[in-house]
Each structure stands twice: as structure tokens, then as C-alpha cells.
Scaffold this active site. Structure first.
Site, PDB file in Angstrom:
ATOM      1  N   HIS A  83      -7.449   3.374  21.015  1.00 18.40           N
ATOM      2  CA  HIS A  83      -6.742   4.499  21.613  1.00 18.40           C
ATOM      3  C   HIS A  83      -7.176   4.794  23.049  1.00 18.40           C
ATOM      4  CE1 HIS A  83      -5.429   4.880  17.606  1.00 18.40           C
ATOM      5  NE2 HIS A  83      -6.330   5.720  17.159  1.00 18.40           N
ATOM      6  N   ASP A 103      -0.707   0.701  17.192  1.00 21.33           N
ATOM      7  CA  ASP A 103      -1.635   1.740  17.633  1.00 21.33           C
ATOM      8  C   ASP A 103      -0.786   2.987  17.799  1.00 21.33           C
ATOM      9  OD1 ASP A 103      -3.254   3.547  18.965  1.00 21.33           O
ATOM     10  OD2 ASP A 103      -4.222   2.039  20.213  1.00 21.33           O
ATOM     11  N   HIS A 104      -0.921   3.944  16.867  1.00 21.58           N
ATOM     12  CA  HIS A 104       0.016   5.071  16.863  1.00 21.58           C
ATOM     13  C   HIS A 104      -0.068   5.921  18.127  1.00 21.58           C
ATOM     14  CE1 HIS A 104      -3.569   7.208  15.262  1.00 21.58           C
ATOM     15  NE2 HIS A 104      -3.046   8.254  15.854  1.00 21.58           N
ATOM     16  N   GLY A 155       0.829  -1.208   0.000  1.00 16.56           N
ATOM     17  CA  GLY A 155       0.000   0.000   0.000  1.00 16.56           C
ATOM     18  C   GLY A 155       0.860   1.253   0.000  1.00 16.56           C
TER      19      GLY A 155
END
Length: 499
Positions: free
Chosen positions: A244, A181-182, A14
Site C-alpha cells: 500500500h 491491492d485494494h 474461499g
């Protein structure tokens, strides 16, 4: 301490998408220009578009210059020269043979020793397909390490997440699966454990004897923008709360780990989820609020209601806001409510954790003045990174009033430099094999089990959707959720332009 990254090839599935251009290319460049990545690395971009290696390198060059101010042109060109491109159908077996041939050449040219990181920046429907082919076509059969990074969403409920996990684990070991998970890469989220465990003054009072409540807010001024097609399927509950928001709850509530090692830290996070009270239908209706934005004004400009956004069903019940009162039923936190809220088109962009401490046993000054404010510890995640502690003091003059004062540490102003971007830190950890800030399967499974209880209620017997004006801080029902306990939401301490 930042360690140098070992020689490796990185495959980005991607690579012509928005995530790669805005986040991944600039993050890798930051690691390169700081010297953490040496010259022995290669990056293969994979997509269905027609590109030559040179065209792709130009795309990388432009993306880095756009999203990383102050770059050196020659250094960016040298960085981009490590990038290669392969047009590929990820559902086609022959395409993987071409990928293997290219990676073998790059292993030789860059001495990467068969070390490979596969980053799935693609639609979730390919999350099971790609690992399966990587394994079956022998691409992962090298002498080096093999790791795979998977973006959210990891499934859309517990059964789908379980099926996906079983599929991926046919090709990769759990230790080599990096569910990203940023939020866990953000400087101040990682700083939570240092604030707690590195300061005896806080850890000694980090319990229900001294803490009255915990509030976690993550608000955005933006609407769904061009993400409506995705958002209609997820809503705020799956987009923000399942990952989050629960991650921040775990970081605040976890017990001290035996050692600062990935498995010890992740063990303690999972224990929080096991102590989290899983709601029945009645408790969902009582403790969880879902809302949707109507029209209003943001920074003086009129914005449309969610139902008027492009690609949104005009009858949609998708929530753009969630507020909830959570309970962690263990020795440390029994009786302390954890209030969370997240939403779009709200008054300010802010992610902040507020620890409210209890009053003293006599509360002398509270009885004498209306200006008494409880002691608060605020952890500012974004857009301002830092910590502030609110205390009460006496103002100058002959007065018995109290003056709330803030002792503030601002991470950016103090260091005069930006903290590492979340993706930069997480990519660095992936390449080093440090899984501390990535989610383990049992953590993912428990979070889905909790969220599925809420979804089932909303889809079944129902819970009314509430509405709030764009430019507000959410529906009135979210305020009432706290009023019932004698609390109110603390407003974000700083407002800064959307970035």
C-alpha cells in the site's frame, strides 16, 4: 466512463470467508444493481464447508443486506440466484472435475462463452496449487478468456514471490494475472494522476524545484484484533509498506505516461521503484523506524499493549508501526525526502498524502510572523475523500499576521453519494480486462527487493524496536526522523469515527 461487463462466470475460492462476505459479494451486487453486470453471469462459491446452492444463496443475500444499506430485497434475491456452491478440496484432482462440470453447465445456461474469472480469497499456501490444477485439469481450456485474481500477500520475500510467480505463470500468462491491492481501487488514489496530469498548475511545479517534501500517513485506531496469527508473521512492514505505502509513493512520483493505457502507466510506476534508493544496513538503521504499541486509551477506552493481545508471543518483536525517509534518485525528485508512516492503535484513522511546497526565494512574511505556514496540497484518501490546498491570506483588521486558509473539495459531500467501493472498481476492471490498477510482476519483484534489505537488517545486526502509547501518533523516534531535516509530521486534517 463505466463499461458494461461481458458475460462471464466468476469462481470465488474461499467463498465462505470474511473477505467474500464483507467485500466481494457486496461489490458484485453494486455492479449488478447499477446495471454494469447484466443477467448473463454466474458465480461459483468454493469452500470445504457443507452448503447447498440454496443455503449459499441465502448467505449471499444476508451478506449483501448487511454490508450494502438501502438494498431492494427482490433485486438482491434475483442477484443471489446467480450464485452456486461447490464443496471442494483444492488439493484434490477429482474436485476440479466437479468444478469443470458445473462451469460447463453454467456456460450453457448463462451464455458466458467460456469467459472465467478465478478469485483466490484463500490462504496464500494455495496460491500456487489452484492455478496448477486449473490448468492441468483443463478448466482453463475454453474459447473465452481466463483471468486469475490473487490477494496479498504475494510471497513473504523476493525468493518466495519469485517461486510463486514462476508457478502461476506455468498456468496463466502475465497479462491474465491480476495481483490485487485494494488501495489502488480507492477513488482518491486513482485521482492522484488526474490531479497531477489534468492540472497544468500542479504538474508544472511537481518537482524538486518547488516541492520541499512529501508525507504519506496511513494510521489506524484498531489493533490487530483477530488477525494476530497473520500479523505475527508479517508486521506493518509486509502488511502495509511493501504494497500500500509503496503504491502511493509510486502514484505521487511517477512521470507522465505516454498514453493513459495500462502498460504505459505501469511502466512509469516501475521506473519510480528503479530510482528508489535501496538502503544498506547503516542506511536502514538511520532512515527506518519500527515501533510497537503499548497500552493506552482510544476514544477514552483503555486498550491492551500488543504483547497482551490474544495469539501474540509475549516476547514478540513484531512491528505495528513503521516510519521511513525514502529517496527517489532521479531528475525530478533528487533532494526531496518522501516520509512515510503507518501504524495501528494510533490517535486517528486517516490515510493522507501531504505535498509541502518550498518557500519563495525571499520569504518576506515568514520573517515577520510566526504564523506563516507553507503551502500544502493534501490528498485525503480515507476516511474523507477529497483534496485541500492550504494558502496564506491576511485576516480582517489592521494586522500583519497571516491566516492559513484551506480551499477544500470533499468528494462525498460534493456528489452527495459514496464513491464506488475499492473492490467494486477493481472487480469491474478485472472483468473488463483493465490491468491499470493491478501490480505487474516486475513491480512486485522490485518492491520485495527493497523491503528485503530492511528485513535483513532487522533480523541480522539488528535495529532497536521502539514503543509508543496506544492513542498516540507513533514513537518519538519517528518525530526525530523529521526533526533532523527541520520538518515535522503534519497532523491529519479531519477525524471521523472508525468505520
Amino acid at each position: 466512463m463505466i463499461h458494461s461487463i461481458p458475460n462471464a462466470s466468476i469462481v470465488i475460492f474461499g467463498a465462505t470467508g470474511d473477505l467474500a462476505h464483507r467485500k466481494l459479494f457486496p461489490a458484485l451486487y453494486q455492479l449488478y444493481q447499477k446495471g454494469h453486470m447484466k443477467e448473463n453471469f454466474s458465480v461459483v462459491g468454493v469452500s470445504r464447508k457443507e452448503y447447498s446452492h440454496e443455503q449459499f444463496q441465502q448467505e449471499v443475500y444476508e451478506a449483501v443486506n448487511e454490508h450494502t444499506p438501502g438494498t431492494e430485497s427482490d433485486k438482491v434475491k434475483k442477484f443471489a440466484s446467480h450464485f452456486y456452491y461447490l464443496k471442494m478440496d483444492v488439493t484434490s484432482e477429482p474436485s476440479y472435475h466437479e468444478l469443470e462440470e458445473l462451469l460447463n453447465v453454467l456456460d450453457r445456461d448463462y451464455q458466458t462463452n467460456g469467459n472465467r474469472l478465478y478469485y483466490l480469497a484463500m490462504a496464500p499456501r494455495f496460491f500456487g496449487t489452484i492455478p496448477t490444477f486449473l490448468k492441468s485439469e483443463g478448466i482453463t481450456n475454453t474459447e473465452g478468456w481466463q483471468r486469475i485474481v490473487i490477494e496479498k500477500p504475494f510471497g513473504h520475500d523476493l525468493p518466495s514471490a519469485t517461486k510463486l510467480n514462476e508457478e502461476i505463470q506455468q498456468s496463466f500468462n502475465e497479462d491474465d494475472i491480476y495481483r490485487i491491492d485494494h488501495y489502488l481501487g480507492k477513488e482518491m488514489v486513482q485521482n492522484i494522476q488526474v490531479i497531477r496530469f489534468g492540472n497544468a498548475i500542479f504538474e508544472s511545479i511537481w518537482n524538486n524545484k518547488y516541492i520541499d517534501s512529501v508525507q504519506i500517513t496511513s494510521s489506524e485506531t484498531l489493533g490487530v484484533e483477530d488477525r494476530a496469527a497473520y500479523y505475527e508473521k508479517s508486521g506493518a512492514l509486509l502488511d502495509m509498506v511493501q504494497n500500500h505505502m509503496l503504491q502511493m509513493v509510486m502514484m505521487v512520483a511517477m512521470e507522465p505516461p505516454g498514453e493513459l493505457k495500462p502498460e504505459h502507466i505501469r511502466d512509469e510506476k516501475v521506473k519510480v521503484l528503479r530510482s528508489l534508493r535501496f538502503f544498506n544496513e547503516e542506511e536502514v538503521r538511520k532512515n527506518v523506524i519500527r515501533g510497537q504499541y503499548t497500552d493506552g486509551k482510544i476514544k477514552g477506552e483503555s486498550v491492551p499493549a500488543y504483547l497482551k493481545e490474544e495469539n501474540v508471543d509475549p516476547e514478540s518483536k513484531t512491528e505495528t508501526f513503521v516510519a521511513a525517509k525514502l529517496f527517489i534518485d532521479n531528475f525530478r525528485w533528487t533532494g526531496v525526502p518522501f516520509y512515510i508512516r503507518t501504524g495501528k492503535r494510533m490517535a486517528v484513522k486517516s490515510t493522507e498524502i501531504v505535498i509541502q511546497f518550498k518557500q519563495g526565494p525571499m520569504a518576506l512574511y515568514h520573517a515577520n510572523t510566526e504564523k506563516y505556514q507553507p503551502n500544502l496540497l493534501r490528498i485525503h484518501i480515507q476516511p474523507d475523500e477529497g483534496v485541500s490546498l492550504t494558502l496564506n491570506a491576511k485576516p480582517k483588521g489592521d494586522t500583519s499576521d497571516l491566516l492559513p486558509i484551506d480551499m477544500t473539495y470533499n468528494n462525498k459531500s460534493a456528489t452527495d453519494m459514496n464513491s464506488p467501493e475499492a473492490y467494486e472498481k477493481l472487480l469491474h476492471d478485472c472483468l473488463l480486462g483493465n490491468s491499470t490498477y493491478f501490480t505487474r510482476w516486475d513491480e512486485v519483484a522490485l518492491s520485495w527487493e527493497f523491503i528485503d534489505r530492511i528485513t535483513k537488517t532487522w533480523n541480522g545486526t539488528g535495529a532497536p524496536i521502539t514503543y509508543y502509547n496506544s492513542g498516540s501518533m507513533g514513537p518519538q523516534e519517528a518525530e526525530q526522523l523529521l526533526y533532523a531535516d527541520g520538518h515535522s509530521w503534519w497532523e491529519p486534517t479531519k477525524v471521523r469515527e472508525e468505520c
